[in-house]
Design a protein around this motif. Structure first.
Motif, short mmCIF file in Angstrom:
data_model
loop_
_atom_site.label_atom_id
_atom_site.label_comp_id
_atom_site.label_asym_id
_atom_site.label_seq_id
_atom_site.Cartn_x
_atom_site.Cartn_y
_atom_site.Cartn_z
N ALA A 171 -4.70 26.97 53.45
CA ALA A 171 -4.44 28.38 53.30
C ALA A 171 -3.20 28.86 53.29
O ALA A 171 -2.76 30.14 52.90
CB ALA A 171 -5.55 29.23 54.05
N ALA A 172 -2.37 28.36 54.17
CA ALA A 172 -1.03 28.80 54.42
C ALA A 172 0.06 28.20 53.41
O ALA A 172 1.19 28.30 53.45
CB ALA A 172 -0.50 28.50 55.72
N ALA A 513 4.26 32.40 56.36
CA ALA A 513 2.80 32.10 55.71
C ALA A 513 1.86 33.33 55.22
O ALA A 513 2.49 34.70 55.43
CB ALA A 513 1.75 31.62 56.80
N PRO A 514 1.26 33.34 54.30
CA PRO A 514 0.67 34.36 53.41
C PRO A 514 -0.23 35.29 54.77
O PRO A 514 -0.82 34.61 55.71
CB PRO A 514 -0.15 33.95 52.71
CG PRO A 514 -0.45 32.79 52.66
CD PRO A 514 0.80 32.22 53.59
N ARG B 164 -2.54 33.05 43.95
CA ARG B 164 -1.28 32.15 44.02
C ARG B 164 -1.39 30.75 44.60
O ARG B 164 -0.44 30.10 44.48
CB ARG B 164 -0.04 33.29 44.75
CG ARG B 164 1.22 32.96 44.50
CD ARG B 164 2.05 33.94 45.63
NE ARG B 164 3.28 33.63 45.55
CZ ARG B 164 4.44 34.31 44.91
NH1 ARG B 164 3.97 35.11 43.99
NH2 ARG B 164 5.50 33.84 45.06
N LEU B 165 -2.12 30.82 45.71
CA LEU B 165 -2.34 29.64 46.30
C LEU B 165 -2.66 28.52 45.49
O LEU B 165 -2.53 27.44 45.46
CB LEU B 165 -3.35 29.70 47.56
CG LEU B 165 -2.63 30.25 49.03
CD1 LEU B 165 -3.74 30.52 49.95
CD2 LEU B 165 -1.83 29.26 49.33
N LYS B 166 -3.69 29.09 44.36
CA LYS B 166 -4.29 28.24 43.57
C LYS B 166 -3.29 27.51 42.55
O LYS B 166 -3.24 26.59 42.38
CB LYS B 166 -5.51 28.83 42.73
CG LYS B 166 -6.62 29.13 43.38
CD LYS B 166 -7.66 29.79 42.48
CE LYS B 166 -8.55 30.56 43.09
NZ LYS B 166 -9.16 31.71 42.15
N ARG B 213 5.62 29.87 48.45
CA ARG B 213 6.26 31.07 48.83
C ARG B 213 5.06 32.02 48.79
O ARG B 213 4.60 32.36 47.79
CB ARG B 213 7.30 31.58 47.65
CG ARG B 213 8.59 30.44 47.47
CD ARG B 213 9.78 30.70 48.53
NE ARG B 213 10.04 32.04 48.55
CZ ARG B 213 10.89 32.79 49.41
NH1 ARG B 213 11.17 31.97 50.52
NH2 ARG B 213 11.18 33.98 49.50
N ALA B 214 4.90 32.71 49.64
CA ALA B 214 3.84 33.67 50.06
C ALA B 214 3.92 34.99 49.21
O ALA B 214 5.25 35.21 49.12
CB ALA B 214 3.31 33.90 51.52
N ARG B 215 2.98 35.67 48.41
CA ARG B 215 3.36 36.85 47.99
C ARG B 215 3.64 37.73 48.96
O ARG B 215 4.78 38.72 48.87
CB ARG B 215 2.19 37.31 47.23
CG ARG B 215 2.29 38.18 46.10
CD ARG B 215 0.80 38.42 45.42
NE ARG B 215 0.15 39.40 46.23
CZ ARG B 215 0.40 40.72 46.13
NH1 ARG B 215 1.21 41.20 45.31
NH2 ARG B 215 -0.34 41.65 46.92
N VAL B 216 2.91 38.04 49.90
CA VAL B 216 3.29 38.85 51.04
C VAL B 216 3.20 37.93 52.44
O VAL B 216 1.96 37.16 52.61
CB VAL B 216 1.89 40.02 51.40
CG1 VAL B 216 2.40 40.57 52.22
CG2 VAL B 216 1.83 40.83 50.06
#
Lengths: 627, 537
Positions: A171-172, A513-514, B164-166, B213-216
């Motif tokens: 999830a991260a 991480a998100p 985004r993770l997907k 790269r996370a969106r937030v």
């Protein structure tokens, strides 16, 4: 990538229609299950978006929902209105008690699982595959029981188990990292490299939510104030608060109240900088016991919070009653309060110290008066001192005990056990998950404590780096000195306000991480894994990464279908009837469920990739003794 | 606990006999009669823990709109219309129009006060006065609010991040377009190619995953966003004035995204849908209960509930009733009664019993069948638990009438009028009646049939408490009843080998027997010492 716009088929449409042929449902659904036609029709869209049901069962809180969604559909307490947890760290000792315990557990689990389908998700269990997010230390008998209920009572077509730590990491957006899960019963750290959980390096401590609760209760019993409801409405104004206030009766602090306090008003303050010696020197009356104030203080503090406080060999007899105090957290608070205690001054000193440092406001909470005092009008008032709100969580950060290391220490212990070449990588990608880290300030504090525990312990206890709590331990040996080179690398992936990173590697991961909430990470990861799950088996054909993910998702990859289960059960049953229930645990079904404790694990370094793949992929055929 | 009777469903245990009622787990095996079903095929009681539940329809409990299953999925089991719940008190929110613009002239323009009202509209809680304007949520139209909110929900941070993770993990998934690559279970699974090839690819694999790269990012706000657990939150917590400022755990825990701690940032919730469920017998799959499709209807198409097959049993304690009357009388007449006595009565009235005494109790059986039945009772002997300490002896002994007793058939009320049968022989319950007027303990007769009227038979039982008894008086009782079956041959296709409510047929009636377990709970035992202290004035 037009992923979001992919039309998803509604699952109920392609669900087998069992209602038409009740007698043969079992058969039908299972056949459909494995027929190619079934799969192809269903995997119409990009990933084959058959929604799986993701269950994150905790001893207290369950999160449930459908795969492919960003948040759980429902979250509920496992015992609903009742207090207590589904299971605990203890197991009854005698056979009868254990059987009774199992029966209770089964009944309660059944309630939970049935309500997942019938109340929370409103779906037909017979057409839904299930992914259970399992804690690596989830006892096998519980796992087995869940499988039994899901297959027999609810008749789900298949179950997969997936490791909560790995899913959190997914999830991260990562597949490598050190995952700290601070739940209700225990805090567990598991290093994961390339989606492969390094189970031998798993570290755990019972300092977690439950301990925090009992500590909070103990503090409130000692330092909280309770105002009983006024006997009549007019009397309220006349009697000054000071005369009405009493000690907190134990009955007031029900589990619900404690839970409310914990989740609503508690937070984690910054680490106290004990270096300033005049700040922490306790009031004069205590000094006689304190030749070395910092260490002594630390001792009292940890004694107070710990049930088994007798680890301090150098504890003076004067302080012995203090260790009684720790019992407070478990029930006898009131009786202890009545007799004079030498330790009380200590605690007072501790309280004063915290009080002086805390600027947190005192809060008044309305609580139900205890049944015995139900004379007044309305509710009583519980006054929670601000420092308790701020410092109750200290219990999680006080280490020192071999069996009960602090939350920071488990991380370090795990790093110590991890292979040297992985340490930097792991240290720079620490992920914090679980319910207890939802306390505001928990993650920043963890970072501070990590650095503090590793940093050199100067000879002079009053020097600026002196972490007091460490000073109480035999200092000849610094356990974590080997990790000192990692200090610039420490980075917490979901740190809300990461400190300026010292190394590029830390910079690349600290706070990157998100921003999922720590408590939901595992569930979100499960949802993600479930979403791509159907595709996973075919992953084997492609890239090695997939192989690794697959085999390491040990359980995520291995799916137990109902046919297998039924087969295994059919094998067991005749045996049982012959032998009588003399040996009820001789289930073949036990062996059907994959678990890392059953996998033959290579000793030492993480498995060389070549060996591992064939070993794990066929794990299920191997283990299915009955099949 | 008030005295009561619950019925046993054997689904949790492997034997047909219930676990001893002293075990805490037995609680889960017994159910109130009204929650049980009866499968005619299997001739067995079924409970809500073993039946198979199927959803036969979804509806919103607020607007009673039946939601088609296709949109249930899309709307995440929530009402997609105008139904919202207050985030604070879970009351239903109402849509309220804004005040009309105050242009000085009041009541002159009735058009403004039209049925619709002025935009913007907002949601308002009639109970706690929360309104959605507090969280900047207003609507242009008073209808279809959910649709108006939909765009916000679709752009929720967790949803976007999840997408985004997907995407991030997508390169590692097989191309979905290549149908041949699809996994056909059992066919491709052990393809030898898989193994041979995998070894070569492995070395390259490790570096294949780029950093996500996370969106937030969690740290992007530098702890300044509320809910992230950073400095702002700590600061907020530090200066908290009331606990109410912080949203409770239940209000926050469904959010997978870091959300504000502040209670006043809570968003209204869409009302979760309910489902109408039909239930099937777990072994034969016959439908036990099936509701009517319409959400407004509360009727059932099929309803095989146990209450129609098993006699209903109610338990009462005459001594509690007597005590209750005593209290009433004493409080009405003379206040001078010593408090101790009053207390004892109060304790008795609440169903408590004193250790070492003997108490009668009444069990009233009501026959739901159109045929008279014969009932026989057995107390399940509690297997003396072999636990070490002196709990060898059962703390109490229960005496029940051992012979079978009849219960008249169920009939509509008017049919009883000149039915002689409804009056049992007077002698039967004379004694019982005699006991009532005086002290409730010394009586000529307590065990046996006490009363028969209509389709109800009251039998008396007696419980003798041991001196050291404590805890709850609870015992398992096996009820066996014999009824006339309309179907003489059991192997007949017609599956009526059950106490079905059939009219009489011309066939020769045959007697059938059905038995079931119940648990009877009588009340708490008070220790003798305590009560003695109370009694001494």
């Amino acid at each position: 990538m037009s992923v979001p716009s992919t039309p998803r088929r509604h699952a109920t449409i392609d669900a087998p229609t069992p209602s038409a042929t009740p007698q043969t449902t079992r058969l039908t659904s299972s056949i459909l299950q494995s027929s190619p036609h079934y799969t192809t029709t269903r995997r119409h869209s990009l990933y084959g978006t058959e929604d799986r049901i993701i269950i994150d069962p905790g001893s207290r809180v369950w999160k449930v929902g459908f795969s492919g969604e960003g948040k759980p559909r429902d979250v509920f307490l496992s015992r609903r209105k009742e207090s207590g947890t589904l299971w605990s760290l203890n197991r009854a000792t005698t056979t009868e008690e254990r059987e009774e315990e199992d029966r209770l557990l089964e009944a309660r689990l059944q309630i939970c699982l049935r309500s997942v389908f019938h109340d929370s998700l409103l779906t037909d269990p017979k057409s839904r595959k299930v992914i259970i997010i399992e804690h690596p230390l989830l006892p096998l008998h519980i796992k087995e029981m869940m499988a039994k209920i899901l297959f027999n009572n609810l008749q789900v077509p298949s179950i997969s188990f997936a490791s909560s730590h790995l899913l959190s990491l997914l999830a991260a957006g990562r597949i490598t990292g050190l995952v700290l899960d601070c739940g209700h019963l225990e805090t567990t750290v598991l290093p994961i490299y390339a989606a492969r959980p390094l189970y031998p390096q798993l570290q755990t401590t019972p300092l977690a939510g439950a301990r925090f609760s009992s500590h909070l209760r103990a503090l409130l019993l000692l330092f909280g104030t309770y105002l009983p409801p006024p006997t009549s409405l007019s009397a309220a104004a006349n009697i000054p608060v000071a005369t009405r206030s009493t000690r907190v009766p134990e009955e007031v602090l029900t589990e619900a109240v404690i839970e409310e306090l914990k989740t609503r008003i508690c937070f984690v303050g910054e680490a106290l900088d004990m270096s300033d010696s005049n700040m922490q020197s306790p009031p004069a009356d205590d000094s006689m016991e304190m030749d070395a104030p910092p260490s002594d203080f630390a001792m009292s503090e940890s004694d107070f919070s710990r049930v088994s406080a007798d680890l301090q060999s150098n504890m003076s007899s004067q302080q012995a009653p203090e260790s009684d105090y720790s019992v407070v957290s478990h029930s006898q608070a009131i009786s202890n309060l009545d007799r004079p205690q030498p330790g009380e001054t200590h605690l007072q000193a501790l309280a004063k110290l915290y009080m002086r440092h805390s600027t947190a406001t005192d809060l008044r909470i309305r609580v139900e008066p205890p049944a015995s005092q139900q004379v007044g009008t309305g509710r009583g008032t519980l006054i929670v001192p601000g420092w308790i709100r701020e410092r109750a969580a200290e219990v999680l950060f006080e280490g020192g005990d071999v069996d009960e290391s602090s939350v920071a220490e488990v991380v370090l212990e795990s790093l110590l056990k991890a292979p040297v070449d992985l340490r930097k990588t792991l240290a720079s990608s620490i992920l914090v998950t679980g319910g207890t880290p939802m306390l505001p300030g928990f993650i920043p504090r963890l970072q501070t404590e990590l650095l503090r525990a590793v940093s050199p312990n100067p000879n002079n206890p009053s020097s600026s780096w002196s972490p007091n709590r460490r000073a109480s331990r035999p200092m000849s040996y610094e356990r974590y000195s080997a990790l000192r080179s990692l200090v610039p690398y420490f980075a917490i992936l979901n740190h809300p306000s990461p400190p300026p990173p010292a190394t590029p590697r830390a910079a690349a991961s600290a706070g990157k991480a998100p921003a999922f909430s720590p408590a939901a990470l595992a569930w979100v990861g499960g949802s993600l894994a479930g979403y791509v799950h159907l595709a996973f088996p075919s992953l084997r054909k492609r890239v090695t990464f997939n192989l690794i993910v697959l085999s390491a998702l040990k359980s995520g990859g291995v799916e137990i279908t109902r046919e297998k289960w039924d087969e295994a059960e059919a094998h067991t049953n005749p045996d049982e009837s012959m032998e009588q229930p003399m040996d009820p645990n001789a289930h073949t079904t036990y062996n059907l469920l994959p678990d890392w404790t059953r996998t033959p694990l290579p000793v030492g370094a993480p498995p060389a990739v070549i060996r591992s793949q064939p070993a794990i992929a066929p794990a299920s055929p191997q283990t299915t003794v009955g099949a | 606990m008030p005295p009561g009777v619950e019925y046993y469903c054997p689904c949790l245990s492997s034997t047909p006999h219930p676990p001893p009622s002293s075990l805490a787990s037995s609680l889960y095996s017994f159910h109130p009669l009204h929650s049980l079903f009866f499968c005619e095929e299997c001739d067995a009681v079924r409970c809500n823990r073993c039946v198979m539940v199927e959803v036969s329809g979804y509806y919103c409990p607020n607007c009673l709109f039946e939601v088609p299953s296709a949109s249930v999925r899309a709307e995440k089991n929530r009402c997609a219309r105008n139904c919202f719940m207050c985030p604070n008190c879970q009351n239903t929110l109402t849509v309220v129009a804004s005040d009309p613009p105050d242009n000085g002239e009041t009541r002159t323009s009735p058009i403004v006060l039209s049925a619709v009202g002025e935009p913007p509209f907002f949601l308002y809680c009639n109970h706690c006065r929360w309104d959605s304007a507090e969280v900047d949520m207003t609507f242009e139209k008073p209808t279809g609010l959910a649709a108006q909110l939909q765009k916000f929900e679709d752009s929720a941070p967790e949803a976007l991040e999840f997408e985004r993770l997907k995407e991030h993990f997508e390169p590692f998934l097989p191309a979905a377009s290549s149908a041949l690559a699809r996994d056909i279970p059992g066919v491709v699974k052990y393809n030898p190619l898989t193994r041979s090839r995998s070894g070569r690819d492995r070395a390259a694999a490790k570096s294949e995953i780029p950093d996500y790269r996370a969106r937030v990012e969690a740290g992007s706000s530098h702890g300044l966003a509320s809910g992230s657990g950073g400095e702002v939150d700590v600061d907020f917590m530090k200066h908290l004035e009331t606990a109410g400022e912080v949203a409770s755990l239940e209000q926050r825990w469904v959010n997978s995204w870091t959300t504000s701690l502040h209670a006043n940032d809570l968003k209204p919730l869409r009302i979760p849908l309910h489902s109408k469920k039909s239930k099937r017998c777990p072994s034969c799959r016959h439908i036990l209960i099936k509701p009517e499709q319409k959400a407004q209807s509360v009727r059932f198409k099929i309803k095989l509930v146990a209450a129609n097959y098993l006699p209903a049993i109610t338990v009462s304690l005459p001594h509690a009733r007597a005590a209750m009357e005593m209290i009433k009388r004493s409080s009405a007449l003379n206040k001078s009664t010593s408090t101790a006595v009053a207390e004892e009565h109060a304790a008795a009235a609440s169903g408590a019993m004193i250790a070492g005494k003997t108490y009668p109790f009444h069990l009233a059986f009501t026959n739901p069948l159109y045929d008279p039945i014969q009932v026989r009772l057995h107390v399940q002997r509690t297997l003396t638990p072999s636990s070490a300490d002196g709990k060898q002896k059962a703390p109490f002994a229960v005496t029940l009438p051992s012979s079978a007793f009849p219960i008249a058939a169920f009939a509509e009320a008017w049919e009883y009028e000149d039915d002689e049968d409804m009056f049992g022989d007077e002698g039967d319950y004379d004694g019982a009646r005699g006991t009532k007027d005086r002290d409730g303990r010394a009586r000529p007769r307590t065990v046996g049939v006490l009363e028969r009227r209509a389709n109800v038979t009251v039998v008396g039982g007696e419980v003798v408490l041991g001196k050291e008894a404590r805890g709850n008086i609870k015992f398992n009782m096996l009820v066996t009843y014999t009824y006339r079956s309309d179907d003489p041959e059991p192997e007949n296709d017609d599956p009526t080998a059950t106490p079905s409510k059939r009219g009489t047929q011309d066939k020769q009636p045959q007697m059938k027997t059905f038995s079931f377990y119940t648990v009877v709970e009588l009340g708490n035992i008070i220790r003798r010492e305590e009560s003695k202290v109370d009694m001494d004035p």
